[in-house]
Design a protein around this motif. Sequence first.
Motif, PDB file in Angstrom:
ATOM      1  N   VAL A  29       0.832  -1.208   0.000  1.00 15.67           N
ATOM      2  CA  VAL A  29       0.000   0.000   0.000  1.00 15.67           C
ATOM      3  C   VAL A  29       0.866   1.257   0.000  1.00 15.67           C
ATOM      4  O   VAL A  29       0.631   2.205  -0.766  1.00 15.67           O
ATOM      5  N   PHE A  30       1.882   1.283   0.830  1.00 15.04           N
ATOM      6  CA  PHE A  30       2.758   2.457   0.862  1.00 15.04           C
ATOM      7  C   PHE A  30       3.515   2.612  -0.456  1.00 15.04           C
ATOM      8  O   PHE A  30       3.754   3.734  -0.911  1.00 15.04           O
ATOM      9  N   GLU A  32       2.442   1.893  -3.389  1.00 17.56           N
ATOM     10  CA  GLU A  32       1.516   2.417  -4.400  1.00 17.56           C
ATOM     11  C   GLU A  32       0.997   3.807  -4.049  1.00 17.56           C
ATOM     12  O   GLU A  32       0.907   4.683  -4.909  1.00 17.56           O
ATOM     13  N   ARG A  33       0.654   4.014  -2.773  1.00 17.42           N
ATOM     14  CA  ARG A  33      -0.045   5.241  -2.381  1.00 17.42           C
ATOM     15  C   ARG A  33       0.834   6.248  -1.651  1.00 17.42           C
ATOM     16  O   ARG A  33       0.462   7.390  -1.451  1.00 17.42           O
ATOM     17  N   THR A  35       3.281   7.567   1.760  1.00 11.01           N
ATOM     18  CA  THR A  35       3.169   7.588   3.216  1.00 11.01           C
ATOM     19  C   THR A  35       1.850   8.183   3.707  1.00 11.01           C
ATOM     20  O   THR A  35       1.530   8.076   4.890  1.00 11.01           O
ATOM     21  N   GLU A  36       1.076   8.804   2.813  1.00 10.64           N
ATOM     22  CA  GLU A  36      -0.222   9.358   3.213  1.00 10.64           C
ATOM     23  C   GLU A  36      -1.321   8.303   3.246  1.00 10.64           C
ATOM     24  O   GLU A  36      -2.439   8.589   3.685  1.00 10.64           O
ATOM     25  N   ALA A  37      -1.039   7.091   2.797  1.00 12.59           N
ATOM     26  CA  ALA A  37      -2.045   6.018   2.869  1.00 12.59           C
ATOM     27  C   ALA A  37      -2.470   5.831   4.317  1.00 12.59           C
ATOM     28  O   ALA A  37      -1.666   5.970   5.245  1.00 12.59           O
ATOM     29  N   SER A  38      -3.740   5.508   4.509  1.00 12.17           N
ATOM     30  CA  SER A  38      -4.277   5.437   5.867  1.00 12.17           C
ATOM     31  C   SER A  38      -4.112   4.054   6.486  1.00 12.17           C
ATOM     32  O   SER A  38      -3.936   3.051   5.782  1.00 12.17           O
ATOM     33  N   GLU A  41      -6.753   1.712   5.146  1.00  7.13           N
ATOM     34  CA  GLU A  41      -6.426   1.075   3.864  1.00  7.13           C
ATOM     35  C   GLU A  41      -5.518  -0.134   4.074  1.00  7.13           C
ATOM     36  O   GLU A  41      -5.707  -1.187   3.442  1.00  7.13           O
ATOM     37  N   ILE A  42      -4.542   0.023   4.936  1.00 11.23           N
ATOM     38  CA  ILE A  42      -3.591  -1.062   5.173  1.00 11.23           C
ATOM     39  C   ILE A  42      -4.273  -2.225   5.888  1.00 11.23           C
ATOM     40  O   ILE A  42      -4.071  -3.389   5.542  1.00 11.23           O
ATOM     41  N   LYS A  60       0.574   5.202  13.455  1.00  8.53           N
ATOM     42  CA  LYS A  60       0.836   5.063  12.023  1.00  8.53           C
ATOM     43  C   LYS A  60       2.280   5.428  11.702  1.00  8.53           C
ATOM     44  O   LYS A  60       2.924   4.790  10.864  1.00  8.53           O
TER      45      LYS A  60
END
Length: 205
Positions: A29-30, A32-33, A35-38, A41-42, A60
Amino acid sequence: MNPSEATDRPLRADAVRSRALLLSAARAVFAERGTEASVAEIAQAAGLGKGTVFRHFASKDDLVAAIVDEMVDDLIATAEKLLTADDAAAALREFMTAGIDLQVHNQAFCDVAAGASVRRHPLVRVKIERLDAAVGALVDRARREGAVRDDITGQDVMLLLTGVYQTAAPLLAESPELWQRYLALTFDGLQPQAARPLPQAAPKV
């Protein structure tokens, strides 16, 4: 809670499995998205609840730092291995290739290279200092052997990694290897032949 408390206690088999799922999902996830991924989401990607995430990582920031720590460790290992390569110029170029390629394929590392707040996390800060030292040693060796100009520093190279990536970034979807063109141009500029004095001193970061 101390940031390390969530990971200091021995883990049961089910907790070990959950942690592995969590880290695997966080890497993906990180990447692709960024460090702002939540955390949500993870957790969803891992098939876990948010509460499980926080049982393993107090915040986080601690989870992001754990993933970034792995990436920087890999880059440090690359730099340290290349210190013993026969050709100092080829070694430096190989390291720069690895650093830019990581940005191309991992948005989280892009964020770190561009100054994301996770750089201030104690775990990440220590590793970045080690990376800076390893890159500095690579550049020092290249400079001593006349492979790069005398006024180039490790910090110059670290900043150039981001500069090369950012130059090619707008067109990477259509030309995913375009960054290699700008790396070649940049590396030519590091060569001592016909070098002219630089207008500013190297940064002290």
